[in-house]
Motif scaffolding. Structure first.
Motif, PDB file in Angstrom:
ATOM      1  N   LEU A 299       4.609 -17.080  11.892  1.00 53.51           N
ATOM      2  CA  LEU A 299       3.901 -18.334  11.718  1.00 53.51           C
ATOM      3  C   LEU A 299       3.439 -18.387  10.270  1.00 53.51           C
ATOM      4  CD1 LEU A 299       2.413 -20.886  12.774  1.00 53.51           C
ATOM      5  CD2 LEU A 299       0.502 -19.367  13.365  1.00 53.51           C
ATOM      6  N   PHE A 300       3.963 -19.320   9.504  1.00 49.99           N
ATOM      7  CA  PHE A 300       3.582 -19.474   8.106  1.00 49.99           C
ATOM      8  C   PHE A 300       2.164 -20.026   8.042  1.00 49.99           C
ATOM      9  CE2 PHE A 300       3.199 -22.378   4.443  1.00 49.99           C
ATOM     10  CZ  PHE A 300       3.389 -21.483   3.405  1.00 49.99           C
TER      11      PHE A 300
ATOM     12  N   GLU B  24       6.309 -16.529  -8.551  1.00 53.68           N
ATOM     13  CA  GLU B  24       5.359 -15.679  -7.847  1.00 53.68           C
ATOM     14  C   GLU B  24       4.930 -16.418  -6.592  1.00 53.68           C
ATOM     15  OE1 GLU B  24       2.203 -14.995 -10.614  1.00 53.68           O
ATOM     16  OE2 GLU B  24       3.339 -13.488 -11.698  1.00 53.68           O
ATOM     17  N   SER B  25       4.659 -15.663  -5.538  1.00 54.09           N
ATOM     18  CA  SER B  25       4.335 -16.376  -4.308  1.00 54.09           C
ATOM     19  C   SER B  25       3.571 -15.527  -3.306  1.00 54.09           C
ATOM     20  CB  SER B  25       5.616 -16.898  -3.670  1.00 54.09           C
ATOM     21  OG  SER B  25       6.552 -15.838  -3.496  1.00 54.09           O
ATOM     22  N   PRO B  26       2.335 -15.088  -3.623  1.00 53.46           N
ATOM     23  CA  PRO B  26       1.562 -14.429  -2.584  1.00 53.46           C
ATOM     24  C   PRO B  26       1.499 -15.347  -1.354  1.00 53.46           C
ATOM     25  CG  PRO B  26       0.483 -14.155  -4.682  1.00 53.46           C
ATOM     26  CD  PRO B  26       1.592 -15.145  -4.885  1.00 53.46           C
ATOM     27  N   THR B  27       1.812 -14.792  -0.199  1.00 54.97           N
ATOM     28  CA  THR B  27       1.984 -15.581   1.012  1.00 54.97           C
ATOM     29  C   THR B  27       1.334 -14.879   2.192  1.00 54.97           C
ATOM     30  OG1 THR B  27       4.115 -16.306   0.108  1.00 54.97           O
ATOM     31  CG2 THR B  27       3.746 -16.748   2.428  1.00 54.97           C
ATOM     32  N   VAL B  28       0.856 -15.677   3.151  1.00 59.16           N
ATOM     33  CA  VAL B  28       0.256 -15.158   4.375  1.00 59.16           C
ATOM     34  C   VAL B  28       1.028 -15.720   5.567  1.00 59.16           C
ATOM     35  CG1 VAL B  28      -1.832 -15.058   5.793  1.00 59.16           C
ATOM     36  CG2 VAL B  28      -2.033 -15.067   3.295  1.00 59.16           C
ATOM     37  N   TRP B  29       1.408 -14.816   6.476  1.00 59.36           N
ATOM     38  CA  TRP B  29       2.029 -15.190   7.745  1.00 59.36           C
ATOM     39  C   TRP B  29       1.313 -14.442   8.868  1.00 59.36           C
ATOM     40  CZ3 TRP B  29       5.230 -13.330   3.792  1.00 59.36           C
ATOM     41  CH2 TRP B  29       6.207 -14.200   3.286  1.00 59.36           C
TER      42      TRP B  29
ATOM     43  N   ARG C 266       1.400  -9.794  17.026  1.00 58.69           N
ATOM     44  CA  ARG C 266      -0.007 -10.074  16.746  1.00 58.69           C
ATOM     45  C   ARG C 266      -0.492  -9.274  15.543  1.00 58.69           C
ATOM     46  NH1 ARG C 266      -1.279  -9.975  23.094  1.00 58.69           N
ATOM     47  NH2 ARG C 266      -0.498 -12.056  23.526  1.00 58.69           N
ATOM     48  N   GLU C 267       0.246  -9.439  14.442  1.00 62.56           N
ATOM     49  CA  GLU C 267      -0.049  -8.738  13.196  1.00 62.56           C
ATOM     50  C   GLU C 267      -0.035  -9.717  12.035  1.00 62.56           C
ATOM     51  OE1 GLU C 267       1.989  -4.438  14.255  1.00 62.56           O
ATOM     52  OE2 GLU C 267       3.072  -5.817  12.960  1.00 62.56           O
ATOM     53  N   PHE C 268      -0.752  -9.337  10.985  1.00 64.86           N
ATOM     54  CA  PHE C 268      -0.732 -10.107   9.748  1.00 64.86           C
ATOM     55  C   PHE C 268       0.434  -9.628   8.895  1.00 64.86           C
ATOM     56  CE2 PHE C 268      -5.197  -9.532  10.962  1.00 64.86           C
ATOM     57  CZ  PHE C 268      -5.537 -10.856  11.197  1.00 64.86           C
ATOM     58  N   VAL C 269       1.045 -10.552   8.174  1.00 67.89           N
ATOM     59  CA  VAL C 269       2.101 -10.209   7.231  1.00 67.89           C
ATOM     60  C   VAL C 269       1.702 -10.838   5.902  1.00 67.89           C
ATOM     61  CG1 VAL C 269       4.550 -10.394   6.692  1.00 67.89           C
ATOM     62  CG2 VAL C 269       3.823 -10.189   9.084  1.00 67.89           C
ATOM     63  N   PHE C 270       1.572  -9.988   4.883  1.00 68.08           N
ATOM     64  CA  PHE C 270       1.167 -10.452   3.561  1.00 68.08           C
ATOM     65  C   PHE C 270       2.246 -10.144   2.541  1.00 68.08           C
ATOM     66  CE2 PHE C 270      -2.938  -9.326   5.565  1.00 68.08           C
ATOM     67  CZ  PHE C 270      -3.568 -10.561   5.496  1.00 68.08           C
TER      68      PHE C 270
ATOM     69  N   CYS D 287      -6.488 -14.948  10.700  1.00 70.06           N
ATOM     70  CA  CYS D 287      -7.339 -14.253  11.674  1.00 70.06           C
ATOM     71  C   CYS D 287      -7.523 -15.112  12.918  1.00 70.06           C
ATOM     72  CB  CYS D 287      -8.699 -13.917  11.063  1.00 70.06           C
ATOM     73  SG  CYS D 287      -8.646 -12.668   9.773  1.00 70.06           S
ATOM     74  N   ASP D 288      -7.774 -16.397  12.719  1.00 69.06           N
ATOM     75  CA  ASP D 288      -7.930 -17.307  13.854  1.00 69.06           C
ATOM     76  C   ASP D 288      -6.655 -17.383  14.685  1.00 69.06           C
ATOM     77  OD1 ASP D 288     -10.518 -17.838  13.020  1.00 69.06           O
ATOM     78  OD2 ASP D 288      -9.990 -19.744  12.042  1.00 69.06           O
ATOM     79  N   ALA D 289      -5.507 -17.428  14.010  1.00 66.69           N
ATOM     80  CA  ALA D 289      -4.223 -17.507  14.725  1.00 66.69           C
ATOM     81  C   ALA D 289      -3.979 -16.250  15.550  1.00 66.69           C
ATOM     82  CB  ALA D 289      -3.074 -17.730  13.737  1.00 66.69           C
TER      83      ALA D 289
END
Length: 87
Positions: A4-5, A16-21, A27-31, A77-79
């Protein structure tokens, strides 16, 4: 994997593209972030925490994410919390 983007740093340029998924299945964060300079990486590797080995284990990495992306990290975090509450 069901990513989930959440967001991309709006202040970075085309290269450059710091990104959060959020990985919804695991159920993990991907940075995605910047690689640290050698000084920061060495400082992180030398940091001691009781009960943990010193160093950065194989398969792990230190990354930098700009603080201006904190709202995206909160959204991630909410997701993850919503996914944990699902049956």
């Amino acid at each position: 994997m069901s990513l989930l983007f959440i967001g991309i740093d709006p202040e970075t340029g085309d290269h450059e593209s710091p990104t959060v998924w959020v990985d919804q299945d695991k159920r993990e964060f991907v940075f995605q972030g910047w690689k640290p300079g050698p000084e920061l990486e060495a400082e992180a590797a030398a940091f001691t925490v009781p009960g943990h080995a010193v160093g950065i284990p194989e398969g792990e990495a230190v990354i930098r994410i700009p603080a201006r992306m904190v709202h995206m990290i909160r959204e991630a975090c909410d997701a993850v919390e919503r996914a944990v509450q699902l049956p």
